[in-house]
Design an enzyme around this catalytic site. Structure first.
Site, PDB file in Angstrom:
ATOM      1  N   ASP A  10      19.639 -27.972  -0.547  1.00 52.76           N
ATOM      2  CA  ASP A  10      20.965 -27.398  -0.334  1.00 52.76           C
ATOM      3  C   ASP A  10      21.503 -28.006   0.957  1.00 52.76           C
ATOM      4  O   ASP A  10      20.770 -28.149   1.936  1.00 52.76           O
ATOM      5  CB  ASP A  10      20.866 -25.884  -0.196  1.00 52.76           C
ATOM      6  CG  ASP A  10      22.173 -25.274   0.262  1.00 52.76           C
ATOM      7  OD1 ASP A  10      23.160 -25.368  -0.464  1.00 52.76           O
ATOM      8  OD2 ASP A  10      22.192 -24.719   1.390  1.00 52.76           O
TER       9      ASP A  10
ATOM     10  N   ASP B  78      18.610 -22.234   2.161  1.00 50.45           N
ATOM     11  CA  ASP B  78      18.579 -21.222   3.215  1.00 50.45           C
ATOM     12  C   ASP B  78      19.354 -19.957   2.892  1.00 50.45           C
ATOM     13  O   ASP B  78      19.137 -18.924   3.500  1.00 50.45           O
ATOM     14  CB  ASP B  78      19.132 -21.807   4.518  1.00 50.45           C
ATOM     15  CG  ASP B  78      20.644 -22.012   4.463  1.00 50.45           C
ATOM     16  OD1 ASP B  78      21.136 -22.460   3.405  1.00 50.45           O
ATOM     17  OD2 ASP B  78      21.316 -21.717   5.458  1.00 50.45           O
TER      18      ASP B  78
ATOM     19  N   ASP C 140      21.305 -19.730  -2.719  1.00 49.86           N
ATOM     20  CA  ASP C 140      20.232 -20.624  -3.156  1.00 49.86           C
ATOM     21  C   ASP C 140      19.111 -19.876  -3.866  1.00 49.86           C
ATOM     22  O   ASP C 140      18.213 -20.511  -4.431  1.00 49.86           O
ATOM     23  CB  ASP C 140      19.627 -21.367  -1.963  1.00 49.86           C
ATOM     24  CG  ASP C 140      20.649 -22.201  -1.221  1.00 49.86           C
ATOM     25  OD1 ASP C 140      21.474 -22.841  -1.882  1.00 49.86           O
ATOM     26  OD2 ASP C 140      20.622 -22.200   0.023  1.00 49.86           O
TER      27      ASP C 140
END
Length: 787
Positions: A490, A681, A685
């Site tokens: 990400d 994080d 996600d």
């Protein structure tokens, strides 16, 4: 209902379906769209094969039996599950309870999801109904300290009786076995007195300290899956039953010491593993809880604080600056700036005003908003939690490696023991000696070394991780295949800092000073790096300060100074010099924020603010690429905004405008190209982390991201990611070394036991020696630096 079928997976599409101008076809989600675009670069045969596998996978997923419309669901923690067989057993126990429609247990997450009838059961009663057979069910927020204390007490008390029993062996029985006499001469009656005391102590150790092992054996029999607990139980109980029979016939040659040693060695190993693993809970408890339990709402003309669960459709919820938005809704009053990175992954804060939709879990940075809930009170944050559960529980928990070995080893040991007994009887050996030979086979086959091989090596890996601020949340990742062919990152907060930085202060010194002075009074996150330029008020004084969601203004040295979005200044009759237009366009195409500073009717300067790559991002990417891993980059940013980072990092796959649900689909499709490790994080996600073969939560974490991942790095050091992979690799090597020694020990000792050349006492000594070697190998320090 839509009549279209997804061009990739052939599921029904939403209405209207997801489409893109550069790809022919319609799709059920943006994840399928992204992967379909990737397939265009493959040859026709490969693309056809991947599409066929996708269709087969979807059709294999049969829907569960429908639930009544009145059902409710609840999540609970469950303690006591230690292998995949426990899932089936717990679900079977729950199915017998009145008022429970269905139960889904997940060994991977140590949680269970219960569907129940709210008219017959309350959530508070469910834990007591399901806490049976050594499994303890807790409310999701309940502290389990008391249960941990019970486990400690079980080991301490059992250890005390075990030491006392073994001490009696050393003083009175072992000398008589070796030389025929004990240190203190004893009559037969006195010797039997000590044997009977040892019997009582062994019974306590076996039944109390060994209860979790006995329960695990019973569970494995109940579901028809032999595991390591069954193998340990066979050896311990066989020695106990033989010794009890010998004691009742007046013999002092008993092997209660074998039973105590087996139970205590395995229990200590399991306790040590769990204690090391529990170290992660201390660090995880420091993470801020993102789920909002209460909200401020207007009731009867007054502002009251109520539980989120009591909010009703149409309620007006008030959110102040700095607070998290508790539920999804529509802004009906006020304007503000919302940080949506938690839910969408978008790094740039978004302005919200009347009529705009807002998501639960996002942060209001500036001003206040009044939000109206919809026809149903919804929480995107709760939906993410459900989605994460569905992904985690969709794949059954993997059995421990030792348990998979036990599935074949248990029947083999039983056959060998019975064969040894029959062979010696047929060759004229007395029945007692034949039974001793069979018992020796069972004892030397007792997998103490095998049982310790995995948990102690794993505990060492977990401890080494904690020493380097790496938290391994599950032991399963050390035993399952963990080679990641693709590492998916990400972008926001992982490869980038996740914070606003002043990337271009502009060339106008006076504009920088004025902007910094005004931003001192602003709470907007874009203004923070600009405000950092200010050395203090000095001789300047700010008057008539005003703020809105698109900019700020105030009077400095008699000048009316405006700072904000260029369009906002233009709307208030500020001229934009042509030289600034290209800078504005370029910064926005790179996902950055242009900030205009103007006075006297003219925009004097353009400053650029935005997120930026971490300094160690490129070296980490390159090191992973050198190990043969492909890099995928997933971001909620638009395609133009992601071009800058694409040029710097050169990922093999780039996915833009990714929503939480599409991220999990992206991972699911990427897995067809190989095993995938996901690194993220934020709560957005969480579904992707849960879907990946290997998941790592990194940086300034949310609680949901940390809960979804198998590995947690609660700081901003990207270089720890390669160390995490190295710790997994080294731990697996130790597991293989330990298992290799355990099998070598069995290969040597089992034939000797079958031949009758070793007695049960020697077998117990050999078993203890092999266990010591395994413990010593597992206790070695682990270096995570280098390759």
């Amino acid at each position: 209902m839509s009549t279209h079928k997804c061009s990739l997976c052939e599921l029904e599409t939403p209405d209207p379906p997801v489409t893109s101008g550069d790809v022919d076809g319609v799709f059920c989600c943006s994840g399928c769209l992204h992967v379909y675009r990737l397939l265009q670069d493959m040859d026709e045969e490969q693309a056809r094969e991947l599409r066929r596998r996708t269709i087969e996978q979807r059709r294999a997923e049969q829907p569960a039996a429908p639930l009544p419309e009145t059902y409710e669901e609840a999540f609970f923690k469950i303690d006591g599950m230690h292998c995949a067989t426990c899932e089936s057993f717990v679900e079977t126990l729950a199915a017998r309870q009145e008022g429970l429609y269905r139960c889904e247990a997940s060994y991977a997450s140590e949680m269970m999801k219960v569907y129940y009838d709210p008219d017959r059961l309350s959530p508070g009663r469910i834990p007591s109904l399901l806490s049976k057979m050594g499994y303890t069910v807790y409310d999701i927020d309940e502290d389990v300290t008391e249960e941990n204390l019970n486990e400690t007490a079980r080991l301490i008390i059992g250890g005390f009786f075990g030491i006392m029993g073994l001490l009696l062996y050393v003083l009175f029985l072992y000398p008589s076995y070796i030389s025929g006499q004990s240190f203190i001469p004893l009559t037969s009656l006195e010797k039997m007195f000590f044997v009977s005391n040892i019997f009582v102590m062994t019974t306590f150790v076996l039944a109390y300290t060994g209860f979790p092992i006995l329960r695990g054996a019973w569970v494995s029999i109940s579901v028809g899956r032999p595991n390591m607990d069954l193998l340990i139980t066979i050896a311990a109980v066989s020695a106990y039953l033989y010794s009890t029979g010998a004691m009742l016939t007046g013999s002092s040659e008993v092997y209660f010491d074998v039973t105590m040693a087996i139970i205590l060695i395995v229990s200590i190993g399991n306790y040590y593993e769990k204690k090391i693993k529990s170290g992660k809970e201390t660090l995880l408890s420091k993470f801020s809880k993102k789920k909002i339990n209460h909200a401020w709402t207007r009731r009867n003309g007054q502002l009251v604080n109520v539980p989120v669960s009591e909010l009703r459709p149409g309620d007006h919820v008030v959110v102040k600056a700095g607070e998290r938005i508790p539920v999804d809704g529509t802004v009906i009053e006020g304007e503000g700036v919302v940080n949506e990175a938690l839910m969408t992954g978008e790094s740039v804060p978004v302005s919200k005003q009347k009529g705009d939709r807002v998501l639960s879990g996002t942060i209001l940075n500036q001003h206040s908003l009044t939000i109206e809930t919809g026809e149903t009170v919804q929480s995107t944050l709760d939906e993410l939690m459900r989605l994460m559960w569905n992904i985690q529980s969709s794949r059954p928990g993997k059995q421990r490696l030792a348990d998979r070995i036990a599935a074949y080893f248990v029947p083999g040991v039983i056959v060998l023991g019975a064969g040894s007994f029959g062979y010696h009887l047929m060759t004229g050996t007395p029945a007692t000696d034949a039974m001793l030979a069979a018992l020796a086979v069972l004892i030397v086959s007792c997998p103490c070394a095998l049982g310790l091989a995995t948990p102690l090596a794993i505990a060492s890996g977990i401890r080494s991780g904690l020493e380097n601020d790496i938290i391994f949340k599950t032991a399963a990742l050390f035993e399952e295949k963990g080679k990641a062919d693709i590492v998916a990152f990400d972008k926001t907060g992982t490869l980038t800092t996740g914070n606003m930085h002043l990337l271009d202060p502009g060339s106008h010194q006076q504009a920088r000073e004025y902007a910094a002075l005004l931003e001192q009074y602003s709470a907007h996150p874009v203004g923070e790096p600009i405000a950092a330029l200010s050395p203090g008020p000095g001789d300047h004084r700010v008057e008539h300060f005003q703020s809105s969601s698109t900019g700020i203004r105030g009077t400095i040295d008699g000048r009316s100074v405006w700072v904000g979005q260029p369009e906002w200044l233009q709307e208030h009759q500020f001229d934009l010099p042509g030289s600034f237009s290209e800078k504005i366009r370029t910064s926005r195409s790179n996902g950055q924020v242009p900030v205009a500073v103007g006075w006297d009717g003219t925009i004097q300067s353009i400053m650029v603010v935005g997120d930026q790559l971490r300094n160690d991002a490129l070296p980490v990417i390159e090191s992973l690429r050198k190990e043969g891993k492909k890099i995928a980059l997933i971001t909620g940013d638009s395609t133009p905004a992601a071009q800058g980072i694409k040029e710097k990092l050169r990922p093999d796959f780039l996915f833009t405008e990714a929503r939480p649900e599409s991220k999990s689909n992206i991972i699911k499709e990427l897995r067809k190209f190989g095993s995938v490790a996901m690194i993220g994080d934020g709560s957005n996600d969480a579904p992707a982390l849960a879907e990946a073969d290997l998941s790592l939560a990194f940086g300034d974490l949310t609680a949901i991201a940390a809960e979804s991942a198998q590995i947690v790095i609660p700081n901003d050091r990207l270089e720890l990611i390669p160390k995490a992979f190295r710790a997994i690799r080294l731990t697996r090597n130790r597991i293989r070394q330990n298992l290799g020694w355990a099998f070598l020990y069995n290969i040597i000792t089992i034939p000797l036991a079958i031949a009758g050349t070793i007695n049960p006492l020697f077998a117990a000594v050999a078993m203890a020696t092999s266990s010591i070697l395994v413990v010593s190998n597992s206790s070695r320090s682990m270096r995570l630096s280098g390759r």
